[in-house]
Design an enzyme around this catalytic site. Structure first.
Site, PDB file in Angstrom:
ATOM      1  N   LEU A   2       0.835  -1.210   0.000  1.00  0.00           N
ATOM      2  CA  LEU A   2       0.000   0.000   0.000  1.00  0.00           C
ATOM      3  C   LEU A   2       0.862   1.248   0.000  1.00  0.00           C
ATOM      4  CD1 LEU A   2      -2.701   1.509   0.254  1.00  0.00           C
ATOM      5  CD2 LEU A   2      -2.547   1.168   2.741  1.00  0.00           C
ATOM      6  N   TYR A   3       1.866   1.271   0.854  1.00  0.00           N
ATOM      7  CA  TYR A   3       2.772   2.421   0.921  1.00  0.00           C
ATOM      8  C   TYR A   3       3.429   2.670  -0.431  1.00  0.00           C
ATOM      9  CZ  TYR A   3       6.674   5.290   2.647  1.00  0.00           C
ATOM     10  OH  TYR A   3       7.592   6.293   2.844  1.00  0.00           O
ATOM     11  N   ALA A   4       3.980   1.627  -1.036  1.00  0.00           N
ATOM     12  CA  ALA A   4       4.645   1.768  -2.332  1.00  0.00           C
ATOM     13  C   ALA A   4       3.674   2.216  -3.418  1.00  0.00           C
ATOM     14  CB  ALA A   4       5.314   0.455  -2.725  1.00  0.00           C
TER      15      ALA A   4
END
Length: 253
Positions: free
Chosen positions: A162-164
Protein backbone atom coordinates in the site's frame (compact mmCIF):
# COMPACT_ATOMS: atom_id res chain seq x y z
CA UNK A 1 36.23 36.60 -6.38
CA UNK A 2 33.83 39.46 -5.68
CA UNK A 3 31.68 39.56 -2.53
CA UNK A 4 28.60 38.89 -4.67
CA UNK A 5 30.26 35.84 -6.25
CA UNK A 6 31.28 34.59 -2.81
CA UNK A 7 27.70 34.97 -1.55
CA UNK A 8 26.34 33.09 -4.57
CA UNK A 9 28.83 30.28 -4.04
CA UNK A 10 28.15 29.86 -0.32
CA UNK A 11 24.43 30.75 -0.30
CA UNK A 12 23.18 29.63 -3.71
CA UNK A 13 19.49 29.91 -2.77
CA UNK A 14 19.68 33.49 -1.49
CA UNK A 15 16.46 35.35 -2.29
CA UNK A 16 14.38 32.22 -2.87
CA UNK A 17 11.69 30.74 -0.66
CA UNK A 18 11.18 27.03 0.04
CA UNK A 19 8.10 25.32 1.45
CA UNK A 20 9.01 22.00 3.05
CA UNK A 21 6.06 19.87 4.12
CA UNK A 22 6.47 17.53 7.06
CA UNK A 23 9.68 19.24 8.13
CA UNK A 24 9.71 19.25 11.92
CA UNK A 25 11.77 16.06 12.16
CA UNK A 26 13.79 13.45 10.31
CA UNK A 27 14.47 13.84 6.61
CA UNK A 28 12.21 16.88 6.31
CA UNK A 29 14.07 18.68 9.08
CA UNK A 30 17.44 18.00 7.48
CA UNK A 31 16.17 19.28 4.14
CA UNK A 32 14.68 22.47 5.59
CA UNK A 33 17.87 23.22 7.52
CA UNK A 34 20.09 22.59 4.50
CA UNK A 35 18.02 24.87 2.27
CA UNK A 36 18.18 27.55 4.96
CA UNK A 37 21.95 27.14 5.18
CA UNK A 38 22.01 27.66 1.41
CA UNK A 39 20.24 30.98 1.91
CA UNK A 40 16.58 30.18 1.24
CA UNK A 41 13.72 31.51 3.31
CA UNK A 42 11.91 28.44 4.64
CA UNK A 43 8.29 27.69 5.45
CA UNK A 44 8.50 24.90 8.03
CA UNK A 45 5.35 22.78 7.99
CA UNK A 46 4.48 20.57 10.94
CA UNK A 47 1.43 18.57 11.98
CA UNK A 48 1.65 18.24 15.76
CA UNK A 49 5.13 18.97 17.14
CA UNK A 50 5.15 22.76 17.44
CA UNK A 51 8.18 22.75 19.72
CA UNK A 52 10.32 20.86 17.21
CA UNK A 53 9.16 23.18 14.43
CA UNK A 54 10.11 26.28 16.42
CA UNK A 55 13.50 24.78 17.25
CA UNK A 56 14.06 24.25 13.52
CA UNK A 57 13.04 27.84 12.77
CA UNK A 58 15.61 29.01 15.31
CA UNK A 59 18.31 26.82 13.73
CA UNK A 60 17.55 28.18 10.26
CA UNK A 61 17.64 31.75 11.53
CA UNK A 62 20.94 31.04 13.29
CA UNK A 63 22.27 30.00 9.87
CA UNK A 64 21.40 33.46 8.55
CA UNK A 65 18.12 32.76 6.75
CA UNK A 66 14.50 33.53 7.58
CA UNK A 67 11.86 30.96 8.50
CA UNK A 68 8.33 30.59 9.79
CA UNK A 69 6.53 27.54 11.19
CA UNK A 70 3.02 26.77 9.96
CA UNK A 71 0.87 23.98 11.31
CA UNK A 72 -1.10 22.00 8.74
CA UNK A 73 -2.33 18.57 7.72
CA UNK A 74 -1.71 18.17 3.98
CA UNK A 75 -4.67 15.79 3.79
CA UNK A 76 -6.83 18.90 4.33
CA UNK A 77 -7.00 21.15 1.27
CA UNK A 78 -7.58 24.28 3.34
CA UNK A 79 -4.48 23.58 5.41
CA UNK A 80 -2.36 23.32 2.28
CA UNK A 81 -3.79 26.58 0.98
CA UNK A 82 -2.83 28.17 4.29
CA UNK A 83 0.77 26.99 3.87
CA UNK A 84 1.10 28.73 0.53
CA UNK A 85 -0.75 31.84 1.72
CA UNK A 86 1.44 32.21 4.80
CA UNK A 87 4.62 31.69 2.82
CA UNK A 88 3.61 34.20 0.18
CA UNK A 89 2.57 36.74 2.82
CA UNK A 90 5.85 36.37 4.71
CA UNK A 91 8.30 36.16 1.82
CA UNK A 92 6.52 37.40 -1.32
CA UNK A 93 6.09 34.05 -3.05
CA UNK A 94 7.21 30.42 -3.17
CA UNK A 95 10.03 29.20 -5.42
CA UNK A 96 10.71 25.70 -4.14
CA UNK A 97 8.32 23.01 -2.94
CA UNK A 98 9.81 20.02 -1.17
CA UNK A 99 6.92 17.67 -0.52
CA UNK A 100 7.99 15.38 2.29
CA UNK A 101 4.80 14.92 4.35
CA UNK A 102 3.31 11.44 4.39
CA UNK A 103 2.65 8.45 6.56
CA UNK A 104 4.13 4.99 6.72
CA UNK A 105 1.85 2.07 5.93
CA UNK A 106 2.72 -1.49 6.81
CA UNK A 107 0.61 -4.61 6.60
CA UNK A 108 -0.13 -7.52 4.34
CA UNK A 109 -2.53 -6.52 1.59
CA UNK A 110 -5.06 -9.19 2.58
CA UNK A 111 -5.18 -7.85 6.13
CA UNK A 112 -5.42 -4.08 5.57
CA UNK A 113 -8.23 -2.37 7.46
CA UNK A 114 -10.41 -0.24 5.13
CA UNK A 115 -10.30 2.79 7.45
CA UNK A 116 -6.51 2.55 7.61
CA UNK A 117 -6.34 2.38 3.81
CA UNK A 118 -8.52 5.48 3.53
CA UNK A 119 -6.29 7.47 5.88
CA UNK A 120 -3.12 6.45 4.04
CA UNK A 121 -4.62 7.33 0.66
CA UNK A 122 -5.95 10.65 2.01
CA UNK A 123 -2.52 11.71 3.26
CA UNK A 124 -0.08 10.11 0.83
CA UNK A 125 -2.08 10.49 -2.39
CA UNK A 126 -4.83 13.09 -1.98
CA UNK A 127 -2.64 15.25 0.23
CA UNK A 128 0.14 15.08 -2.32
CA UNK A 129 -2.25 16.02 -5.10
CA UNK A 130 -3.42 19.09 -3.14
CA UNK A 131 0.16 20.14 -2.48
CA UNK A 132 1.39 19.58 -6.03
CA UNK A 133 -1.64 21.20 -7.66
CA UNK A 134 -1.18 24.39 -5.64
CA UNK A 135 2.53 24.34 -6.44
CA UNK A 136 1.66 24.22 -10.14
CA UNK A 137 -0.61 27.21 -9.67
CA UNK A 138 1.52 29.31 -7.35
CA UNK A 139 5.23 28.60 -7.76
CA UNK A 140 7.12 31.42 -9.39
CA UNK A 141 8.63 30.80 -12.82
CA UNK A 142 11.97 29.00 -12.65
CA UNK A 143 10.87 27.16 -9.52
CA UNK A 144 11.51 23.65 -8.26
CA UNK A 145 9.16 20.83 -7.27
CA UNK A 146 10.92 18.08 -5.34
CA UNK A 147 8.87 15.15 -4.09
CA UNK A 148 10.26 12.84 -1.42
CA UNK A 149 9.12 9.37 -2.42
CA UNK A 150 10.63 6.06 -1.29
CA UNK A 151 12.99 3.38 -2.52
CA UNK A 152 10.12 0.95 -1.97
CA UNK A 153 8.77 2.02 -5.38
CA UNK A 154 11.84 0.31 -6.86
CA UNK A 155 12.53 -2.51 -4.41
CA UNK A 156 9.62 -3.51 -2.23
CA UNK A 157 9.14 -6.05 0.52
CA UNK A 158 6.12 -7.92 1.89
CA UNK A 159 3.93 -5.60 3.92
CA UNK A 160 4.80 -2.41 2.03
CA UNK A 161 2.45 -2.76 -0.97
CA UNK A 162 0.00 0.00 0.00
CA UNK A 163 2.77 2.42 0.92
CA UNK A 164 4.64 1.77 -2.33
CA UNK A 165 1.44 2.08 -4.36
CA UNK A 166 0.61 5.55 -3.01
CA UNK A 167 4.18 6.75 -3.49
CA UNK A 168 4.35 5.38 -7.04
CA UNK A 169 1.18 7.28 -7.93
CA UNK A 170 2.70 10.53 -6.68
CA UNK A 171 5.84 9.93 -8.72
CA UNK A 172 3.60 9.78 -11.79
CA UNK A 173 1.98 13.10 -10.85
CA UNK A 174 5.44 14.66 -10.57
CA UNK A 175 6.50 13.24 -13.92
CA UNK A 176 3.40 14.75 -15.53
CA UNK A 177 4.05 18.11 -13.88
CA UNK A 178 7.52 18.15 -15.42
CA UNK A 179 5.82 18.11 -18.83
CA UNK A 180 3.13 20.62 -17.92
CA UNK A 181 5.37 23.19 -16.23
CA UNK A 182 8.57 23.00 -18.27
CA UNK A 183 7.65 26.01 -20.38
CA UNK A 184 7.77 28.10 -17.20
CA UNK A 185 11.25 26.87 -16.34
CA UNK A 186 9.93 24.81 -13.41
CA UNK A 187 11.56 21.45 -12.84
CA UNK A 188 9.79 18.55 -11.11
CA UNK A 189 11.58 15.52 -9.72
CA UNK A 190 11.22 12.81 -7.08
CA UNK A 191 13.92 11.66 -4.67
CA UNK A 192 13.69 8.03 -3.49
CA UNK A 193 15.41 7.45 -0.14
CA UNK A 194 16.42 4.00 0.96
CA UNK A 195 16.43 3.07 4.63
CA UNK A 196 17.39 6.21 6.56
CA UNK A 197 18.08 6.47 10.27
CA UNK A 198 15.32 8.62 11.77
CA UNK A 199 12.87 8.34 14.65
CA UNK A 200 10.35 6.89 12.19
CA UNK A 201 12.67 4.00 11.30
CA UNK A 202 13.71 3.29 14.89
CA UNK A 203 11.45 0.22 14.81
CA UNK A 204 13.72 -1.22 12.09
CA UNK A 205 16.96 -0.69 14.03
CA UNK A 206 17.46 -4.41 14.60
CA UNK A 207 17.37 -4.84 10.82
CA UNK A 208 19.77 -1.99 9.99
CA UNK A 209 22.72 -4.35 9.54
CA UNK A 210 20.69 -6.42 7.10
CA UNK A 211 19.68 -3.40 5.04
CA UNK A 212 23.25 -2.10 5.14
CA UNK A 213 24.42 -5.43 3.72
CA UNK A 214 22.18 -4.87 0.70
CA UNK A 215 23.96 -1.63 -0.25
CA UNK A 216 27.33 -1.47 -2.03
CA UNK A 217 28.33 1.33 0.39
CA UNK A 218 27.71 -0.90 3.39
CA UNK A 219 25.61 1.44 5.50
CA UNK A 220 22.12 2.84 5.82
CA UNK A 221 21.36 6.46 5.04
CA UNK A 222 21.37 9.58 7.18
CA UNK A 223 18.89 12.47 6.70
CA UNK A 224 21.72 14.67 5.43
CA UNK A 225 22.35 12.23 2.57
CA UNK A 226 18.87 13.02 1.26
CA UNK A 227 19.12 16.74 2.03
CA UNK A 228 22.24 17.03 -0.13
CA UNK A 229 20.44 15.55 -3.14
CA UNK A 230 17.49 17.90 -2.61
CA UNK A 231 19.82 20.90 -2.31
CA UNK A 232 21.36 20.03 -5.69
CA UNK A 233 17.96 19.78 -7.36
CA UNK A 234 16.80 23.03 -5.71
CA UNK A 235 19.81 25.00 -6.90
CA UNK A 236 21.07 26.14 -10.27
CA UNK A 237 22.99 22.89 -10.66
CA UNK A 238 19.68 21.06 -11.04
CA UNK A 239 18.33 23.31 -13.78
CA UNK A 240 18.64 20.62 -16.49
CA UNK A 241 17.21 17.76 -14.42
CA UNK A 242 13.45 17.25 -14.61
CA UNK A 243 10.96 14.42 -14.79
CA UNK A 244 13.28 12.09 -12.90
CA UNK A 245 12.92 9.69 -9.98
CA UNK A 246 16.35 9.70 -8.39
CA UNK A 247 17.23 6.88 -6.01
CA UNK A 248 19.25 8.12 -3.02
CA UNK A 249 19.60 4.75 -1.39
CA UNK A 250 23.27 3.82 -1.36
CA UNK A 251 22.58 1.42 -4.21
CA UNK A 252 20.07 -0.63 -2.21
CA UNK A 253 18.98 -3.57 -4.37
Amino acid sequence: MTSQETSTATRPLEGRTALVTGSSRGIGRAIALRLGQDGANVVVNYHSNAEAAQELVAAIEAAGAKAIAVRGDVARRQDVEELYDRGTSAFGGIDILVHNAGTDAEGAIAELDPEFVERVVDLNLKGSLHTLQLAAQQLRDGGRIINISTGYTRVTFPGFGLYAATKTAVEQLVLTLSKELGARGITANSVLPGVVSTDRTERLREQFDYFASLTPLGRIGEPEDIADVVAFLAGDGGRWVTGQSIAASGGLV
